[in-house]
Design a protein around this motif. Structure first.
Motif, mmCIF file in Angstrom:
data_model
loop_
_atom_site.group_PDB
_atom_site.id
_atom_site.type_symbol
_atom_site.label_atom_id
_atom_site.label_comp_id
_atom_site.label_asym_id
_atom_site.label_seq_id
_atom_site.Cartn_x
_atom_site.Cartn_y
_atom_site.Cartn_z
ATOM 1 N N ALA A 143 22.968 -5.025 3.813
ATOM 2 C CA ALA A 143 23.536 -4.423 5.031
ATOM 3 C C ALA A 143 24.384 -3.200 4.695
ATOM 4 O O ALA A 143 24.368 -2.199 5.427
ATOM 5 C CB ALA A 143 24.360 -5.458 5.791
ATOM 6 N N ASP A 144 25.103 -3.242 3.571
ATOM 7 C CA ASP A 144 25.938 -2.120 3.155
ATOM 8 C C ASP A 144 25.135 -0.844 2.901
ATOM 9 O O ASP A 144 25.686 0.256 2.985
ATOM 10 C CB ASP A 144 26.747 -2.473 1.907
ATOM 11 C CG ASP A 144 27.881 -3.444 2.184
ATOM 12 O OD1 ASP A 144 28.211 -3.690 3.373
ATOM 13 O OD2 ASP A 144 28.439 -3.976 1.188
ATOM 14 N N VAL A 145 23.834 -0.992 2.582
ATOM 15 C CA VAL A 145 22.981 0.196 2.363
ATOM 16 C C VAL A 145 22.032 0.415 3.549
ATOM 17 O O VAL A 145 21.061 1.157 3.450
ATOM 18 C CB VAL A 145 22.206 0.128 1.032
ATOM 19 C CG1 VAL A 145 23.167 0.165 -0.147
ATOM 20 C CG2 VAL A 145 21.291 -1.088 0.974
ATOM 21 N N GLY A 146 22.334 -0.247 4.676
ATOM 22 C CA GLY A 146 21.583 -0.015 5.917
ATOM 23 C C GLY A 146 20.323 -0.833 6.094
ATOM 24 O O GLY A 146 19.514 -0.546 6.961
ATOM 25 N N VAL A 147 20.137 -1.867 5.280
ATOM 26 C CA VAL A 147 18.962 -2.722 5.406
ATOM 27 C C VAL A 147 19.394 -3.981 6.156
ATOM 28 O O VAL A 147 20.109 -4.816 5.611
ATOM 29 C CB VAL A 147 18.365 -3.077 4.043
ATOM 30 C CG1 VAL A 147 17.169 -4.016 4.198
ATOM 31 C CG2 VAL A 147 17.960 -1.829 3.288
ATOM 32 N N ILE A 148 18.979 -4.074 7.431
ATOM 33 C CA ILE A 148 19.343 -5.223 8.254
ATOM 34 C C ILE A 148 18.120 -5.734 9.006
ATOM 35 O O ILE A 148 17.134 -5.080 9.112
ATOM 36 C CB ILE A 148 20.476 -4.899 9.235
ATOM 37 C CG1 ILE A 148 20.135 -3.640 10.032
ATOM 38 C CG2 ILE A 148 21.774 -4.736 8.487
ATOM 39 C CD1 ILE A 148 21.141 -3.324 11.115
ATOM 40 N N THR A 166 0.826 -1.206 0.000
ATOM 41 C CA THR A 166 0.000 0.000 0.000
ATOM 42 C C THR A 166 0.863 1.260 0.000
ATOM 43 O O THR A 166 2.081 1.199 0.127
ATOM 44 C CB THR A 166 -0.902 0.048 1.246
ATOM 45 O OG1 THR A 166 -0.064 0.228 2.395
ATOM 46 C CG2 THR A 166 -1.739 -1.208 1.380
ATOM 47 N N ASP A 167 0.194 2.433 -0.112
ATOM 48 C CA ASP A 167 0.884 3.722 -0.012
ATOM 49 C C ASP A 167 1.672 3.835 1.281
ATOM 50 O O ASP A 167 2.738 4.434 1.325
ATOM 51 C CB ASP A 167 -0.126 4.877 -0.024
ATOM 52 C CG ASP A 167 -0.595 5.216 -1.416
ATOM 53 O OD1 ASP A 167 0.059 4.824 -2.380
ATOM 54 O OD2 ASP A 167 -1.627 5.898 -1.524
ATOM 55 N N SER A 168 1.131 3.266 2.345
ATOM 56 C CA SER A 168 1.797 3.352 3.648
ATOM 57 C C SER A 168 2.796 2.207 3.850
ATOM 58 O O SER A 168 3.264 1.977 4.949
ATOM 59 C CB SER A 168 0.760 3.359 4.773
ATOM 60 O OG SER A 168 -0.035 2.199 4.700
ATOM 61 N N LEU A 169 3.106 1.511 2.744
ATOM 62 C CA LEU A 169 4.121 0.456 2.717
ATOM 63 C C LEU A 169 3.789 -0.726 3.619
ATOM 64 O O LEU A 169 4.657 -1.332 4.230
ATOM 65 C CB LEU A 169 5.502 1.032 3.041
ATOM 66 C CG LEU A 169 5.923 2.165 2.111
ATOM 67 C CD1 LEU A 169 7.225 2.781 2.581
ATOM 68 C CD2 LEU A 169 6.052 1.670 0.679
ATOM 69 N N LEU A 183 14.390 -7.408 1.209
ATOM 70 C CA LEU A 183 14.078 -6.748 -0.061
ATOM 71 C C LEU A 183 12.840 -5.868 0.055
ATOM 72 O O LEU A 183 12.770 -4.802 -0.570
ATOM 73 C CB LEU A 183 13.906 -7.781 -1.179
ATOM 74 C CG LEU A 183 15.178 -8.500 -1.619
ATOM 75 C CD1 LEU A 183 14.850 -9.572 -2.653
ATOM 76 C CD2 LEU A 183 16.204 -7.518 -2.157
ATOM 77 N N LYS A 184 11.865 -6.289 0.850
ATOM 78 C CA LYS A 184 10.689 -5.436 1.083
ATOM 79 C C LYS A 184 11.109 -4.122 1.729
ATOM 80 O O LYS A 184 10.646 -3.044 1.343
ATOM 81 C CB LYS A 184 9.678 -6.155 1.977
ATOM 82 C CG LYS A 184 8.893 -7.251 1.301
ATOM 83 C CD LYS A 184 7.951 -7.895 2.312
ATOM 84 C CE LYS A 184 7.095 -8.970 1.736
ATOM 85 N NZ LYS A 184 6.173 -9.545 2.745
ATOM 86 N N LYS A 185 12.009 -4.204 2.720
ATOM 87 C CA LYS A 185 12.508 -2.984 3.366
ATOM 88 C C LYS A 185 13.256 -2.110 2.358
ATOM 89 O O LYS A 185 13.084 -0.895 2.325
ATOM 90 C CB LYS A 185 13.450 -3.331 4.526
ATOM 91 C CG LYS A 185 12.771 -3.914 5.732
ATOM 92 C CD LYS A 185 13.815 -4.250 6.796
ATOM 93 C CE LYS A 185 13.207 -4.973 7.973
ATOM 94 N NZ LYS A 185 14.216 -5.348 8.970
ATOM 95 N N ALA A 186 14.099 -2.745 1.551
ATOM 96 C CA ALA A 186 14.868 -1.995 0.566
ATOM 97 C C ALA A 186 13.957 -1.309 -0.452
ATOM 98 O O ALA A 186 14.198 -0.165 -0.838
ATOM 99 C CB ALA A 186 15.866 -2.917 -0.140
#
Length: 166
Positions: A161-166, A23-26, A103-106
């Motif tokens: 992790a290198d782009v802050g997604v952990i 959704t818009d609110s992710l 990947l969802k977070k990214a």
């Protein structure tokens, strides 16, 4: 950018398939017939979407980053760019589920794609991968962007992790 699912969800005969959309609110929502109007409206407005298919053996993630013009975060603000459709595959196991969540977070942080020059075609001002590797084939091995690839999960988790997604 808004992330929404596409409306092509179908039950496949003989297998259990679930679809989700963002959704818009992710927030990830299960696909239902009432989702169609929301999704069609967003697609008609030219908004990007991501759709997740969950089958008995694999996750299939379809990304459609769209956009008529580059914004301040892009290389050439105001200039048009070309969207794309990308499909990625993850096995439905512990590693696949962990990477799917990352990947969802990214996606929600707009880290999976960027506007640039295609390595494949040489065309500029197109949507390209941002350096987080995806498996775009189920088979063929690592040299063909598929499985098996014994180091893929370790490698993609490090890239995230290198782009802050952990």
């Amino acid at each position: 950018m808004m992330a929404v699912g596409d409306d092509s969800a179908r039950e496949s005969v003989g297998s259990s398939v679930q679809w989700q959309w963002c959704t818009d609110s992710l927030q990830w929502m299960p696909y239902s017939s009432s989702s169609t109007a929301i999704i069609e409206s967003a697609f008609s407005a030219g908004r990007p979407f991501v759709c997740l298919q969950i089958s008995h053996a694999a996750y299939t993630v379809s990304f459609q980053p769209l956009g008529p013009r580059q914004t301040a975060e892009h290389p050439t603000p105001g200039k048009p760019y070309i969207g794309t459709l990308r499909v990625a595959y993850l096995p439905r196991n512990k590693d696949g589920e962990e990477v799917l969540d990352l990947l969802k977070k990214a996606w929600s942080r707009r880290l999976l794609f960027r506007v640039g020059t295609s390595v494949t075609t040489g065309q500029s001002d197109v949507v390209v991968w941002s350096g987080i590797h995806h498996k775009t084939r189920m088979t063929g091995g690592s040299s063909n962007h598929g499985y098996p690839d014994e180091n893929y999960f370790e490698r993609v988790k490090k890239e995230l992790a290198d782009v802050g997604v952990i």
